[in-house]
Design a protein around this motif. Structure first.
Motif, PDB file in Angstrom:
ATOM      1  N   PRO A   1       0.811  -1.233   0.000  1.00 11.45           N
ATOM      2  CA  PRO A   1       0.000   0.000   0.000  1.00 11.45           C
ATOM      3  C   PRO A   1       0.839   1.276   0.000  1.00 11.45           C
ATOM      4  CG  PRO A   1      -0.906  -1.594   1.542  1.00 11.45           C
ATOM      5  CD  PRO A   1       0.409  -2.151   1.085  1.00 11.45           C
TER       6      PRO A   1
ATOM      7  N   GLU B   1       1.730   2.236  -3.480  1.00 15.50           N
ATOM      8  CA  GLU B   1       0.573   2.748  -4.215  1.00 15.50           C
ATOM      9  C   GLU B   1       0.263   4.185  -3.799  1.00 15.50           C
ATOM     10  OE1 GLU B   1      -3.487   0.838  -5.946  1.00 15.50           O
ATOM     11  OE2 GLU B   1      -3.004   0.403  -3.858  1.00 15.50           O
ATOM     12  N   GLU B   2       0.406   4.500  -2.512  1.00 15.64           N
ATOM     13  CA  GLU B   2       0.184   5.870  -2.045  1.00 15.64           C
ATOM     14  C   GLU B   2       1.195   6.824  -2.668  1.00 15.64           C
ATOM     15  OE1 GLU B   2       0.286   5.800   2.171  1.00 15.64           O
ATOM     16  OE2 GLU B   2      -1.564   4.643   2.387  1.00 15.64           O
TER      17      GLU B   2
END
Length: 212
Positions: free
Chosen positions: A179, A182-183
Protein backbone atom coordinates in the motif's frame (compact mmCIF):
# COMPACT_ATOMS: atom_id res chain seq x y z
CA UNK A 1 -3.85 -47.07 -60.53
CA UNK A 2 -4.15 -44.11 -58.13
CA UNK A 3 -7.33 -45.33 -56.43
CA UNK A 4 -5.60 -48.29 -54.71
CA UNK A 5 -2.89 -45.84 -53.46
CA UNK A 6 -5.55 -43.70 -51.79
CA UNK A 7 -7.11 -46.78 -50.24
CA UNK A 8 -3.76 -47.72 -48.72
CA UNK A 9 -3.15 -44.23 -47.40
CA UNK A 10 -6.54 -44.17 -45.66
CA UNK A 11 -5.73 -46.84 -43.05
CA UNK A 12 -2.23 -45.40 -42.63
CA UNK A 13 -3.66 -41.93 -41.98
CA UNK A 14 -6.14 -43.35 -39.50
CA UNK A 15 -3.34 -45.17 -37.69
CA UNK A 16 -1.31 -41.94 -37.58
CA UNK A 17 -4.25 -40.04 -36.08
CA UNK A 18 -4.71 -42.76 -33.47
CA UNK A 19 -1.02 -42.54 -32.57
CA UNK A 20 -1.22 -38.76 -32.22
CA UNK A 21 -4.25 -39.05 -29.95
CA UNK A 22 -2.35 -41.49 -27.74
CA UNK A 23 0.71 -39.24 -27.64
CA UNK A 24 -1.35 -36.14 -26.81
CA UNK A 25 -3.10 -38.07 -24.07
CA UNK A 26 0.22 -39.13 -22.56
CA UNK A 27 2.04 -35.76 -22.79
CA UNK A 28 -0.21 -33.79 -20.42
CA UNK A 29 0.16 -36.48 -17.77
CA UNK A 30 3.94 -36.42 -18.16
CA UNK A 31 4.02 -32.62 -18.14
CA UNK A 32 1.68 -32.13 -15.18
CA UNK A 33 4.45 -31.18 -12.75
CA UNK A 34 3.63 -28.37 -10.35
CA UNK A 35 5.60 -25.60 -8.69
CA UNK A 36 3.99 -23.75 -5.78
CA UNK A 37 5.41 -20.53 -4.33
CA UNK A 38 4.10 -18.78 -1.23
CA UNK A 39 5.32 -15.27 -0.42
CA UNK A 40 5.60 -14.81 3.33
CA UNK A 41 3.81 -11.84 4.99
CA UNK A 42 6.94 -9.71 5.31
CA UNK A 43 7.57 -9.96 1.58
CA UNK A 44 11.28 -10.71 2.05
CA UNK A 45 11.08 -14.51 1.83
CA UNK A 46 9.17 -17.16 -0.09
CA UNK A 47 8.58 -20.87 0.29
CA UNK A 48 8.92 -23.00 -2.85
CA UNK A 49 7.50 -26.50 -3.26
CA UNK A 50 8.57 -27.97 -6.60
CA UNK A 51 7.93 -31.39 -8.11
CA UNK A 52 10.81 -33.00 -9.99
CA UNK A 53 10.95 -36.22 -11.93
CA UNK A 54 13.65 -38.67 -12.96
CA UNK A 55 16.57 -36.61 -11.62
CA UNK A 56 19.37 -37.13 -9.10
CA UNK A 57 20.44 -33.51 -8.59
CA UNK A 58 18.65 -30.22 -7.90
CA UNK A 59 20.38 -26.84 -8.22
CA UNK A 60 19.33 -23.74 -6.31
CA UNK A 61 19.77 -20.98 -8.86
CA UNK A 62 18.00 -18.01 -10.39
CA UNK A 63 18.36 -16.46 -13.84
CA UNK A 64 20.53 -13.35 -14.03
CA UNK A 65 20.20 -10.32 -16.29
CA UNK A 66 22.29 -11.95 -19.03
CA UNK A 67 20.67 -15.37 -18.63
CA UNK A 68 23.40 -16.70 -16.38
CA UNK A 69 22.81 -18.87 -13.31
CA UNK A 70 22.80 -16.84 -10.13
CA UNK A 71 23.19 -18.68 -6.80
CA UNK A 72 20.18 -18.56 -4.47
CA UNK A 73 20.75 -18.73 -0.73
CA UNK A 74 18.25 -21.28 0.56
CA UNK A 75 17.26 -22.57 3.98
CA UNK A 76 15.06 -25.31 5.43
CA UNK A 77 15.58 -27.57 2.41
CA UNK A 78 13.34 -30.64 2.44
CA UNK A 79 13.18 -33.60 0.06
CA UNK A 80 10.13 -35.85 -0.01
CA UNK A 81 9.02 -38.78 -2.13
CA UNK A 82 8.82 -42.57 -1.91
CA UNK A 83 11.30 -42.57 0.96
CA UNK A 84 11.19 -41.82 4.68
CA UNK A 85 13.30 -39.92 5.28
CA UNK A 86 14.61 -38.91 1.86
CA UNK A 87 18.35 -38.41 2.15
CA UNK A 88 20.48 -36.02 0.12
CA UNK A 89 23.99 -34.61 0.05
CA UNK A 90 24.99 -30.99 -0.44
CA UNK A 91 27.29 -29.95 -3.27
CA UNK A 92 28.80 -26.47 -3.03
CA UNK A 93 31.38 -25.41 -5.61
CA UNK A 94 33.04 -22.04 -5.15
CA UNK A 95 31.22 -19.36 -7.18
CA UNK A 96 28.58 -21.78 -8.44
CA UNK A 97 25.01 -22.33 -7.19
CA UNK A 98 24.67 -24.90 -4.44
CA UNK A 99 22.81 -28.12 -5.15
CA UNK A 100 21.63 -31.31 -3.51
CA UNK A 101 22.28 -34.81 -4.83
CA UNK A 102 20.17 -37.89 -4.16
CA UNK A 103 19.15 -41.23 -5.59
CA UNK A 104 17.59 -40.80 -9.01
CA UNK A 105 13.80 -40.69 -8.95
CA UNK A 106 10.71 -38.51 -8.53
CA UNK A 107 10.60 -36.09 -5.61
CA UNK A 108 9.23 -32.86 -4.21
CA UNK A 109 11.82 -30.25 -3.24
CA UNK A 110 10.86 -27.61 -0.69
CA UNK A 111 12.93 -24.65 0.52
CA UNK A 112 12.92 -21.08 1.80
CA UNK A 113 14.67 -18.36 -0.21
CA UNK A 114 15.05 -14.57 0.02
CA UNK A 115 12.95 -12.28 -2.13
CA UNK A 116 14.26 -8.99 -3.50
CA UNK A 117 12.38 -5.92 -4.74
CA UNK A 118 8.98 -7.66 -4.45
CA UNK A 119 9.81 -9.71 -7.54
CA UNK A 120 9.56 -13.49 -7.93
CA UNK A 121 10.60 -15.39 -11.05
CA UNK A 122 11.56 -18.86 -12.15
CA UNK A 123 12.50 -20.96 -15.18
CA UNK A 124 12.07 -24.66 -15.87
CA UNK A 125 13.38 -27.21 -18.35
CA UNK A 126 9.84 -28.47 -19.07
CA UNK A 127 6.30 -27.11 -18.75
CA UNK A 128 5.04 -26.61 -15.19
CA UNK A 129 1.77 -25.66 -13.54
CA UNK A 130 2.89 -22.68 -11.47
CA UNK A 131 0.97 -21.25 -8.53
CA UNK A 132 2.12 -18.14 -6.63
CA UNK A 133 0.30 -17.15 -3.44
CA UNK A 134 0.67 -13.52 -2.36
CA UNK A 135 -0.40 -12.47 1.16
CA UNK A 136 -2.96 -9.77 1.91
CA UNK A 137 -0.26 -7.17 2.60
CA UNK A 138 0.47 -6.97 -1.14
CA UNK A 139 -1.37 -6.55 -4.44
CA UNK A 140 -0.82 -7.01 -8.19
CA UNK A 141 -3.86 -5.24 -9.68
CA UNK A 142 -2.25 -1.89 -10.49
CA UNK A 143 -0.40 -2.29 -13.83
CA UNK A 144 1.73 0.78 -13.09
CA UNK A 145 3.29 -0.97 -10.11
CA UNK A 146 2.86 -4.68 -10.77
CA UNK A 147 4.27 -6.87 -13.52
CA UNK A 148 3.09 -10.36 -14.49
CA UNK A 149 4.37 -12.49 -17.35
CA UNK A 150 1.96 -13.59 -20.06
CA UNK A 151 -0.53 -16.39 -19.63
CA UNK A 152 -1.28 -15.77 -15.95
CA UNK A 153 -4.65 -16.13 -14.26
CA UNK A 154 -5.01 -13.75 -11.30
CA UNK A 155 -7.51 -14.36 -8.48
CA UNK A 156 -8.12 -11.93 -5.62
CA UNK A 157 -9.91 -13.46 -2.63
CA UNK A 158 -12.19 -11.97 0.02
CA UNK A 159 -9.38 -12.00 2.59
CA UNK A 160 -7.26 -9.90 0.16
CA UNK A 161 -4.82 -12.72 -0.59
CA UNK A 162 -3.97 -13.23 -4.25
CA UNK A 163 -3.05 -16.23 -6.36
CA UNK A 164 -1.33 -15.98 -9.72
CA UNK A 165 -1.35 -19.15 -11.83
CA UNK A 166 0.24 -20.26 -15.09
CA UNK A 167 -0.74 -23.44 -16.92
CA UNK A 168 2.16 -25.30 -18.54
CA UNK A 169 4.83 -22.63 -18.65
CA UNK A 170 8.62 -22.86 -18.75
CA UNK A 171 9.08 -19.46 -17.09
CA UNK A 172 7.18 -17.00 -14.94
CA UNK A 173 7.60 -13.61 -13.36
CA UNK A 174 5.44 -11.66 -10.92
CA UNK A 175 6.11 -8.30 -9.28
CA UNK A 176 3.82 -7.12 -6.50
CA UNK A 177 3.58 -3.97 -4.38
CA UNK A 178 2.48 -2.80 -0.93
CA UNK A 179 0.00 0.00 0.00
CA UNK A 180 2.84 2.44 0.69
CA UNK A 181 4.09 2.15 -2.89
CA UNK A 182 0.57 2.75 -4.22
CA UNK A 183 0.18 5.87 -2.04
CA UNK A 184 3.49 7.23 -3.36
CA UNK A 185 2.34 6.56 -6.92
CA UNK A 186 -0.96 8.43 -6.47
CA UNK A 187 0.85 11.34 -4.79
CA UNK A 188 3.26 11.51 -7.72
CA UNK A 189 0.42 11.42 -10.27
CA UNK A 190 -1.44 14.17 -8.42
CA UNK A 191 1.72 16.27 -8.25
CA UNK A 192 2.30 15.81 -11.99
CA UNK A 193 -1.32 16.75 -12.64
CA UNK A 194 -0.88 19.99 -10.70
CA UNK A 195 2.29 20.80 -12.62
CA UNK A 196 0.54 20.26 -15.94
CA UNK A 197 -2.33 22.47 -14.79
CA UNK A 198 -0.04 25.29 -13.62
CA UNK A 199 2.59 25.16 -16.35
CA UNK A 200 0.51 24.19 -19.39
CA UNK A 201 -3.24 24.49 -19.08
CA UNK A 202 -3.55 27.79 -17.15
CA UNK A 203 -0.96 29.64 -19.33
CA UNK A 204 -2.78 28.37 -22.43
CA UNK A 205 -6.16 29.65 -21.15
CA UNK A 206 -4.65 33.04 -20.26
CA UNK A 207 -3.03 33.35 -23.68
CA UNK A 208 -6.33 32.56 -25.39
CA UNK A 209 -8.07 35.32 -23.36
CA UNK A 210 -5.41 37.83 -24.41
CA UNK A 211 -5.96 36.97 -28.04
CA UNK A 212 -9.70 37.57 -27.66
Amino acid sequence: MRTPDRDQRGPAFAALCTALVIVLAVIPAAAALSADYAVLPNGSTYRAVIEVTDISRYEFADVGFMGESVPVQVADVQLSGDCSPCKYNWSRSWGAPSSIEFEKGNYTVSYLAPLHDNNLQGTFTQPYHVNVTIPQEFDVRNPLLAGISQGANVTRYADNTTTVQWNKTVMFNVRFYDPGQEEILWFFLQFMGILVLVLVIIPYILSMKKIE
